[in-house]
Write a protein that holds these residues in place. Structure first.
Motif, PDB file in Angstrom:
ATOM      1  N   PHE A  92       0.839  -1.201   0.000  1.00 28.63           N
ATOM      2  CA  PHE A  92       0.000   0.000   0.000  1.00 28.63           C
ATOM      3  C   PHE A  92       0.874   1.251   0.000  1.00 28.63           C
ATOM      4  O   PHE A  92       0.571   2.244  -0.663  1.00 28.63           O
ATOM      5  CB  PHE A  92      -0.935   0.001   1.211  1.00 28.63           C
ATOM      6  CG  PHE A  92      -1.697   1.275   1.377  1.00 28.63           C
ATOM      7  CD1 PHE A  92      -2.728   1.602   0.509  1.00 28.63           C
ATOM      8  CD2 PHE A  92      -1.386   2.163   2.389  1.00 28.63           C
ATOM      9  CE1 PHE A  92      -3.436   2.788   0.654  1.00 28.63           C
ATOM     10  CE2 PHE A  92      -2.085   3.353   2.545  1.00 28.63           C
ATOM     11  CZ  PHE A  92      -3.112   3.660   1.671  1.00 28.63           C
ATOM     12  N   PHE A  93       1.976   1.212   0.737  1.00 28.79           N
ATOM     13  CA  PHE A  93       2.876   2.363   0.813  1.00 28.79           C
ATOM     14  C   PHE A  93       3.782   2.491  -0.410  1.00 28.79           C
ATOM     15  O   PHE A  93       4.370   3.543  -0.634  1.00 28.79           O
ATOM     16  CB  PHE A  93       3.748   2.286   2.069  1.00 28.79           C
ATOM     17  CG  PHE A  93       2.992   2.563   3.339  1.00 28.79           C
ATOM     18  CD1 PHE A  93       2.260   3.730   3.493  1.00 28.79           C
ATOM     19  CD2 PHE A  93       3.023   1.670   4.394  1.00 28.79           C
ATOM     20  CE1 PHE A  93       1.562   3.993   4.657  1.00 28.79           C
ATOM     21  CE2 PHE A  93       2.333   1.929   5.571  1.00 28.79           C
ATOM     22  CZ  PHE A  93       1.606   3.084   5.705  1.00 28.79           C
ATOM     23  N   ASP A  94       3.907   1.434  -1.197  1.00 28.18           N
ATOM     24  CA  ASP A  94       4.825   1.432  -2.346  1.00 28.18           C
ATOM     25  C   ASP A  94       4.116   1.979  -3.583  1.00 28.18           C
ATOM     26  O   ASP A  94       3.792   1.242  -4.521  1.00 28.18           O
ATOM     27  CB  ASP A  94       5.344   0.013  -2.585  1.00 28.18           C
ATOM     28  CG  ASP A  94       6.436  -0.038  -3.624  1.00 28.18           C
ATOM     29  OD1 ASP A  94       6.913   1.031  -4.057  1.00 28.18           O
ATOM     30  OD2 ASP A  94       6.814  -1.164  -4.009  1.00 28.18           O
ATOM     31  N   ILE A  95       3.906   3.277  -3.610  1.00 26.52           N
ATOM     32  CA  ILE A  95       3.143   3.914  -4.692  1.00 26.52           C
ATOM     33  C   ILE A  95       3.855   3.781  -6.037  1.00 26.52           C
ATOM     34  O   ILE A  95       3.227   3.602  -7.070  1.00 26.52           O
ATOM     35  CB  ILE A  95       2.863   5.397  -4.350  1.00 26.52           C
ATOM     36  CG1 ILE A  95       1.984   5.475  -3.104  1.00 26.52           C
ATOM     37  CG2 ILE A  95       2.194   6.105  -5.512  1.00 26.52           C
ATOM     38  CD1 ILE A  95       1.814   6.858  -2.551  1.00 26.52           C
ATOM     39  N   ALA A  96       5.178   3.836  -6.033  1.00 24.99           N
ATOM     40  CA  ALA A  96       5.938   3.769  -7.289  1.00 24.99           C
ATOM     41  C   ALA A  96       6.166   2.339  -7.767  1.00 24.99           C
ATOM     42  O   ALA A  96       6.583   2.132  -8.902  1.00 24.99           O
ATOM     43  CB  ALA A  96       7.290   4.462  -7.114  1.00 24.99           C
ATOM     44  N   GLY A  97       5.877   1.348  -6.928  1.00 22.92           N
ATOM     45  CA  GLY A  97       6.144  -0.043  -7.289  1.00 22.92           C
ATOM     46  C   GLY A  97       4.871  -0.862  -7.400  1.00 22.92           C
ATOM     47  O   GLY A  97       3.988  -0.561  -8.199  1.00 22.92           O
ATOM     48  N   SER A  98       4.775  -1.863  -6.559  1.00 24.16           N
ATOM     49  CA  SER A  98       3.618  -2.780  -6.616  1.00 24.16           C
ATOM     50  C   SER A  98       2.496  -2.276  -5.715  1.00 24.16           C
ATOM     51  O   SER A  98       2.053  -2.963  -4.792  1.00 24.16           O
ATOM     52  CB  SER A  98       4.060  -4.182  -6.183  1.00 24.16           C
ATOM     53  OG  SER A  98       4.650  -4.125  -4.892  1.00 24.16           O
ATOM     54  N   TRP A  99       2.002  -1.085  -6.003  1.00 21.15           N
ATOM     55  CA  TRP A  99       1.001  -0.437  -5.159  1.00 21.15           C
ATOM     56  C   TRP A  99      -0.283  -1.241  -5.094  1.00 21.15           C
ATOM     57  O   TRP A  99      -0.824  -1.690  -6.107  1.00 21.15           O
ATOM     58  CB  TRP A  99       0.731   0.970  -5.683  1.00 21.15           C
ATOM     59  CG  TRP A  99      -0.165   1.766  -4.788  1.00 21.15           C
ATOM     60  CD1 TRP A  99      -0.036   1.947  -3.450  1.00 21.15           C
ATOM     61  CD2 TRP A  99      -1.330   2.496  -5.165  1.00 21.15           C
ATOM     62  NE1 TRP A  99      -1.024   2.756  -2.964  1.00 21.15           N
ATOM     63  CE2 TRP A  99      -1.843   3.100  -3.999  1.00 21.15           C
ATOM     64  CE3 TRP A  99      -1.977   2.709  -6.366  1.00 21.15           C
ATOM     65  CZ2 TRP A  99      -2.980   3.896  -4.005  1.00 21.15           C
ATOM     66  CZ3 TRP A  99      -3.111   3.503  -6.356  1.00 21.15           C
ATOM     67  CH2 TRP A  99      -3.600   4.088  -5.201  1.00 21.15           C
ATOM     68  N   ASP A 100      -0.802  -1.422  -3.868  1.00 21.21           N
ATOM     69  CA  ASP A 100      -2.062  -2.115  -3.631  1.00 21.21           C
ATOM     70  C   ASP A 100      -3.001  -1.125  -2.926  1.00 21.21           C
ATOM     71  O   ASP A 100      -2.897  -0.915  -1.720  1.00 21.21           O
ATOM     72  CB  ASP A 100      -1.833  -3.348  -2.755  1.00 21.21           C
ATOM     73  CG  ASP A 100      -3.110  -4.093  -2.428  1.00 21.21           C
ATOM     74  OD1 ASP A 100      -4.196  -3.679  -2.879  1.00 21.21           O
ATOM     75  OD2 ASP A 100      -3.025  -5.112  -1.715  1.00 21.21           O
ATOM     76  N   PRO A 101      -3.917  -0.493  -3.667  1.00 24.90           N
ATOM     77  CA  PRO A 101      -4.762   0.549  -3.075  1.00 24.90           C
ATOM     78  C   PRO A 101      -5.924   0.024  -2.229  1.00 24.90           C
ATOM     79  O   PRO A 101      -6.691   0.820  -1.704  1.00 24.90           O
ATOM     80  CB  PRO A 101      -5.293   1.286  -4.307  1.00 24.90           C
ATOM     81  CG  PRO A 101      -5.345   0.244  -5.360  1.00 24.90           C
ATOM     82  CD  PRO A 101      -4.161  -0.657  -5.091  1.00 24.90           C
ATOM     83  N   SER A 102      -6.047  -1.286  -2.065  1.00 20.72           N
ATOM     84  CA  SER A 102      -7.226  -1.839  -1.387  1.00 20.72           C
ATOM     85  C   SER A 102      -7.358  -1.374   0.059  1.00 20.72           C
ATOM     86  O   SER A 102      -8.475  -1.328   0.593  1.00 20.72           O
ATOM     87  CB  SER A 102      -7.211  -3.365  -1.452  1.00 20.72           C
ATOM     88  OG  SER A 102      -6.095  -3.886  -0.763  1.00 20.72           O
ATOM     89  N   LEU A 103      -6.255  -1.016   0.711  1.00 24.76           N
ATOM     90  CA  LEU A 103      -6.361  -0.581   2.102  1.00 24.76           C
ATOM     91  C   LEU A 103      -7.016   0.790   2.236  1.00 24.76           C
ATOM     92  O   LEU A 103      -7.423   1.172   3.328  1.00 24.76           O
ATOM     93  CB  LEU A 103      -4.989  -0.589   2.775  1.00 24.76           C
ATOM     94  CG  LEU A 103      -4.388  -1.981   2.984  1.00 24.76           C
ATOM     95  CD1 LEU A 103      -3.084  -1.890   3.754  1.00 24.76           C
ATOM     96  CD2 LEU A 103      -5.352  -2.907   3.694  1.00 24.76           C
ATOM     97  N   ILE A 104      -7.148   1.515   1.130  1.00 31.24           N
ATOM     98  CA  ILE A 104      -7.889   2.782   1.178  1.00 31.24           C
ATOM     99  C   ILE A 104      -9.330   2.510   1.621  1.00 31.24           C
ATOM    100  O   ILE A 104      -9.909   3.276   2.394  1.00 31.24           O
ATOM    101  CB  ILE A 104      -7.869   3.493  -0.196  1.00 31.24           C
ATOM    102  CG1 ILE A 104      -6.461   4.001  -0.492  1.00 31.24           C
ATOM    103  CG2 ILE A 104      -8.884   4.617  -0.263  1.00 31.24           C
ATOM    104  CD1 ILE A 104      -6.284   4.553  -1.889  1.00 31.24           C
TER     105      ILE A 104
END
Length: 143
Positions: free
Chosen positions: A31-43
């Motif tokens: 979730f914190f890795d916006i530039a990489g393997s970002w996982d937005p599901s925790l939003i």
């Protein structure tokens, strides 16, 4: 009755943390890795928590007094000082490095993973260190 209610609240919290993936540090770090393997599901998890908290605060503070206590125990200081900013920074950095926040790490203790125990141990040591430093400050110091 108070202990039963507290247990049920903790159980709902722990199950929610587990189901949402907040007990999985890889999911949190993604979730914190916006530039990489970002996982937005925790939003959605955080949004759900925000809505639940908003409703809960409206219901709880709409009462004249708490159900199981004599009065509400809420912080009264509205000062943004070094202690608040520093503590927030340490919290965020620790969450970003480890992938656990303290609230999410407690239910994750049930996984039995050594990383979780190491993190919770570090949080406990940090609490004692913060108290030790706070007690070493001269009376009236705000830093």
């Amino acid at each position: 009755m108070k202990l039963i209610v507290l247990y049920l609240i903790g159980l709902v919290f722990g199950v929610g943390i587990s189901i949402s993936g907040m007990a999985n540090p890889a999911k949190v770090l993604n979730f914190f890795d916006i530039a990489g393997s970002w996982d937005p599901s925790l939003i959605f998890v955080m949004g759900g928590a925000l809505v639940t908290t908003f409703i809960g605060y409206k219901l709880v503070f709409g009462r004249s007094e708490p159900v199981f206590e004599g009065d509400f125990s809420v912080p009264t200081s509205r000062t943004i000082d070094l202690k608040l900013v520093g503590g927030s920074a340490v919290f965020g950095i620790g969450w970003g490095i480890a992938g656990f926040c303290p609230g999410g790490a407690l239910p994750a203790l049930g996984t039995g993973r050594w990383e979780v125990f190491a993190f919770v141990g570090a949080v406990i040591v940090g609490i004692f260190l913060a108290k030790w430093f706070q007690n070493r400050q001269p009376a009236g110091a705000t830093a």
